[in-house]
Design a protein around this motif. Structure first.
Motif: not given
Length: 464
Positions: A272-275
């Motif tokens: 997950d590149e967002t988190t």
């Protein structure tokens, strides 16, 4: 959609389609040379039948490879003009060498290989087959040299934003080139090995086997069984080289966000590149460090050290696991298939039907592994077109996104139709070998005196 992303997707579609066919033709040329040599040394007509049949497969594959390769060159001018403006002093000559020394060599002798049997001597025809095979390999040499230079640039200087050569030797034999060339040639050999096995197995299942089927299946399974452990070894060396020169790519492949020692080998996770973390992670403690550094407590740099300059994580993470997973299946099936066939004295008609179905299912497994590995390599170079020196966004054209979307759609539809047609033709050839070889009798009559032996018996399913 963003014009830059569309341009990248269009080039990816082109190269994905194109790479399928050189992956076959590179090694199939050498397999044809082997068939030809076996015919001349044994005078067993089964080898000549195998040569004539698979020469037609080679011709079909070669034609699609040439057509799809031409369309890629157009995009340098339409979608990526900045690349040739800045790196043309290096890319131009290497592409030119490929055309002059490799493609012309293949094209010059392909006609003799396809249509010369019976019109030229056996020695000339064998030489033509060798030169075609050599030309396909030489073509891979030049293309991979350029692509490897884009991954690990060397031997150049930059003047006013343009790349200039300081040493052609260093440019050509850049740090990643030997590993990438070996990896690609082995991938081609494995692709051809499973293609030989798959089509031969399909013929056996459909009761369309001929005198050549046993020889072809034995060649394919032996080739695959020998090459897959070598490929695993070379892949390990390639990984060590990538860790040294492109650590951000390795971090994305392994899903390592923070620099750590003793990094786990993730068998599955959802990056997950967002988190900036991995969800649902299942891993082997210290496994990644052990494989990549050969030490259980080896350090692997994390993606957080390359913010703004690392590739998208998910495509690399999953693409790498698809490639490795396919490699494991290749290892298991080729070794079991070799053992099972040898146990039966290479009487392939006696092989278990589940094994034949497994070979059939893996006919194009080499394509799956190749495309997955190629995506890891090319997406892993982002956001650079020349790693660390020239960003992809800086060489893109200003073509409107609508125009790129239109041509991208047309490319995809055309390529989809062509790949379906290619597979359909291979299926037809496998199921109707007698029609494919309908001209064999006429060819034999034209064979020079002394080159053709008497009609020797070659029994279906017999041992070579």
């Amino acid at each position: 959609m963003d014009a830059l992303l569309l341009a990248r997707m269009q080039f990816a579609a082109n190269i994905t389609f194109h790479i399928l066919f050189p992956t076959i033709s590179i090694s199939l040329g050498w397999v044809l040379l082997f068939f030809r040599w076996r015919w001349l040394t044994t005078h067993d007509t089964a080898w000549l039948t195998a040569y004539r049949y698979w020469t037609k497969v080679f011709a079909l594959t070669f034609a699609l490879g040439v057509v799809s390769g031409i369309t890629m060159s157009f995009q340098f001018g339409t979608n990526w003009p900045g690349y040739m403006e800045k790196a043309g002093n290096i890319a131009g000559p290497l592409l030119g060498y490929e055309v002059l020394t490799a493609f012309f060599l293949e094209a010059s002798f392909l006609g003799i290989m396809l249509f010369g049997h019976g019109k030229v001597s056996e020695r000339v025809h064998l030489t033509a087959t060798f030169l075609v095979a050599f030309g396909t390999t030489l073509s891979a040499f030049w293309i991979l040299s350029l692509n490897s230079w884009m991954q690990t640039p060397a031997g150049h200087t930059i003047i006013d934003g343009e790349f200039h050569v300081l040493s052609w030797f260093d440019v050509i034999f850049n740090p990643s080139f030997p590993y990438r060339l070996a990896h690609k040639l082995l991938a081609s050999g494995l692709t051809v090995g499973f293609l030989l096995c798959g089509i031969s197995a399909w013929q056996l299942l459909k009761h369309k086997a001929n005198a050549a089927t046993a020889r072809v299946l034995r060649t394919g399974v032996t080739l695959a069984a020998v090459l897959i452990p070598v490929q695993i070894f070379v892949g390990d060396l390639h990984g060590l080289n990538t860790l040294k020169h492109q650590p951000a790519k390795i971090a994305a492949m392994e899903g390592v966000w923070d620099t750590e020692q003793g990094a786990p080998l993730l068998l599955f996770a959802w990056p997950d590149e967002t988190t900036r973390r991995n969800d649902f992670a299942i891993g082997v403690p210290n496994g990644a460090s052990l494989i990549l550094t050969h030490r259980a407590d080896g350090e692997i740099k994390g993606l957080n050290e390359f913010k703004g300059a690392h590739p998208p994580v998910a495509p690399l993470f999953f693409g790498f696991r698809i490639m490795v997973g396919m490699g494991v299946l290749m290892l298991l099936l080729s070794w079991y298939g070799f053992w099972a066939a040898r146990r039966r004295g290479w009487l392939v008609a006696q092989l278990p039907r589940p094994l034949l179905w497994a070979f059939t299912a893996m006919t194009f497994s080499g394509w799956v592994a190749t495309v997955a590995g190629w995506y890891v390599t090319e997406i892993g170079r982002q956001p650079f077109v020349v790693y660390g020196l020239l960003r992809t966004a800086d060489v893109a054209s200003t073509v409107p996104s609508g125009m790129i979307a239109l041509t991208f759609t047309l490319y995809v539809l055309t390529y989809a139709a062509l790949i379906v047609s290619y597979i359909a033709v291979l299926k037809y050839m496998a199921e109707k070998p007698e029609e494919v070889l309908a001209t064999e009798a006429d060819d034999r009559e034209r064979t020079p005196p002394g080159a053709q032996t008497a009609n020797l018996p070659a029994h279906e399913g017999s041992a070579p």
